[in-house]
Design a protein around this motif. Structure first.
Motif, PDB file in Angstrom:
ATOM      1  N   LYS A 198       0.848  -1.210   0.000  1.00  0.00           N
ATOM      2  CA  LYS A 198       0.000   0.000   0.000  1.00  0.00           C
ATOM      3  C   LYS A 198       0.874   1.247   0.000  1.00  0.00           C
ATOM      4  CE  LYS A 198      -4.320  -1.273   2.158  1.00  0.00           C
ATOM      5  NZ  LYS A 198      -4.793  -1.567   3.512  1.00  0.00           N
ATOM      6  N   ARG A 199       1.923   1.193   0.788  1.00  0.00           N
ATOM      7  CA  ARG A 199       2.768   2.368   0.989  1.00  0.00           C
ATOM      8  C   ARG A 199       3.666   2.670  -0.208  1.00  0.00           C
ATOM      9  NH1 ARG A 199       5.011   4.225   6.332  1.00  0.00           N
ATOM     10  NH2 ARG A 199       6.257   5.998   5.671  1.00  0.00           N
ATOM     11  N   PHE A 200       4.268   1.609  -0.762  1.00  0.00           N
ATOM     12  CA  PHE A 200       5.277   1.815  -1.812  1.00  0.00           C
ATOM     13  C   PHE A 200       4.750   1.498  -3.214  1.00  0.00           C
ATOM     14  CE2 PHE A 200       7.711   1.274   2.028  1.00  0.00           C
ATOM     15  CZ  PHE A 200       8.752   2.182   1.891  1.00  0.00           C
ATOM     16  N   GLY A 201       3.624   0.808  -3.303  1.00  0.00           N
ATOM     17  CA  GLY A 201       3.154   0.298  -4.585  1.00  0.00           C
ATOM     18  C   GLY A 201       3.721  -1.097  -4.796  1.00  0.00           C
ATOM     19  N   LYS A 202       2.908  -1.973  -5.406  1.00  0.00           N
ATOM     20  CA  LYS A 202       3.309  -3.383  -5.533  1.00  0.00           C
ATOM     21  C   LYS A 202       4.625  -3.564  -6.282  1.00  0.00           C
ATOM     22  CE  LYS A 202      -0.844  -6.048  -4.928  1.00  0.00           C
ATOM     23  NZ  LYS A 202      -1.826  -6.967  -5.395  1.00  0.00           N
ATOM     24  N   SER A 203       4.864  -2.687  -7.253  1.00  0.00           N
ATOM     25  CA  SER A 203       6.049  -2.894  -8.092  1.00  0.00           C
ATOM     26  C   SER A 203       7.344  -2.645  -7.316  1.00  0.00           C
ATOM     27  CB  SER A 203       5.988  -1.984  -9.311  1.00  0.00           C
ATOM     28  OG  SER A 203       6.019  -0.642  -8.876  1.00  0.00           O
TER      29      SER A 203
END
Ligand code: ATP
Ligand code: MG
Length: 247
Positions: A198-203
């Motif tokens: 959620k915080r960093f993005g899945k990628s």
């Protein structure tokens, strides 16, 4: 490419991941590992004992010798080490009053850039001057995060530090990604990964490194994990990082 493995939280697998990643990269490239932690765990974890008269990261960062003079080969082909021991703690204090003390490591490493394809820096568990020196020279930051309850605490401070360094000292720096470590199949560990995504993005969240006693054993044996035991699930998170580096 220069990658700093950084998290001011202690014991999250920074050093172990530096060895695993460095070992894998050295299969096809020339790699320098930098022990920037006065604990010297990277040095010991590669089976190297610092002799009394040996040059280390301390002499390099305090400009008493060149980087090349302190670099030592490891028993692994294509993998060199700038070793450290407890004297580096004294080094951090000694450079406190120096003008431009954020850039000392960068200046010292510039003389060996062309000899290596990759340089990995194992940071100490703090956001002090040594870590700032690593962030000032790094192209990318890899953040190992232990899949534990307090894992996300402190990440905000780390991200703020990276942002300040980007603004003031090193506009090139980027976050390569977050590496969940010591993963177990528990609700809590899965929650940590969901929060990171959620915080960093899945990628930006790499596949999790499982919790396994094989890592401590490989540290004791002074070997990267892929040379110690051929277990795909322990190695493939590190291979995913290499893929991202190549992308
Ligand atoms: P420090 O902040 O003190 O420098 P660190 O972040 O570098 O610590 P490591 O020293 O790599 O962390 O790891 C801490 C301990 O956890 C070591 O005993 C190591 O062998 C063990 N360890 C590392 N990775 C794993 C893993 N995936 N599974 C189980 N144990 C691990
Ligand atoms: Mg460490």
């Amino acid at each position: 490419m220069i990658i700093a493995l950084c998290n001011q939280k202690g014991g999250v697998s920074k050093t172990t991941s530096t060895i695993c990643l460095g070992g894998l990269l050295a299969e096809s490239a020339k790699v320098l590992l930098i022990d920037l932690d006065p604990q010297g765990n990277l040095t010991t974890g590669l089976g190297i004992e610092v002799e009394d008269d040996q040059l280390t990261a301390y002499e390099v960062i305090t400009e008493q010798c060149s980087t090349a003079a302190a670099i030592a080969p490891t028993k692994i082909k294509n993998l060199d080490l700038l070793p450290a021991d407890i004297s580096l703690a004294k080094g951090e204090t000694e450079i406190l009053g120096k003008v431009g003390n954020f850039c000392l490591l960068k200046e010292q490493l510039e003389t060996v850039f062309d000899q290596y394809d990759h340089i990995l820096i194992d940071c100490p568990p703090s956001l002090g001057l040594l870590t700032i020196n690593a962030l000032t020279v790094a192209d990318q930051v890899l953040v190992p995060v232990q899949c534990q309850f307090f894992a996300l605490k402190g990440l905000a401070a780390l991200l703020e530090t990276i942002e300040s360094v980007k603004k003031r000292l090193n506009p090139n720096i980027d976050i390569l990604g977050v590496l969940p470590t010591m993963f177990e199949q528990t609700v809590m560990a899965r929650d940590v990964i969901t929060s990171l995504e959620k915080r960093f993005g899945k990628s930006l969240v790499f596949p999790a490194v499982p919790k396994s006693v094989r890592f401590a054993e490989s540290n004791l044996a002074g070997e990267p994990i892929h040379l110690y035991v051929n277990e795909h699930k322990l190695i493939y998170p590190y291979k995913s990082i290499i893929k991202a580096m190549e992308a």
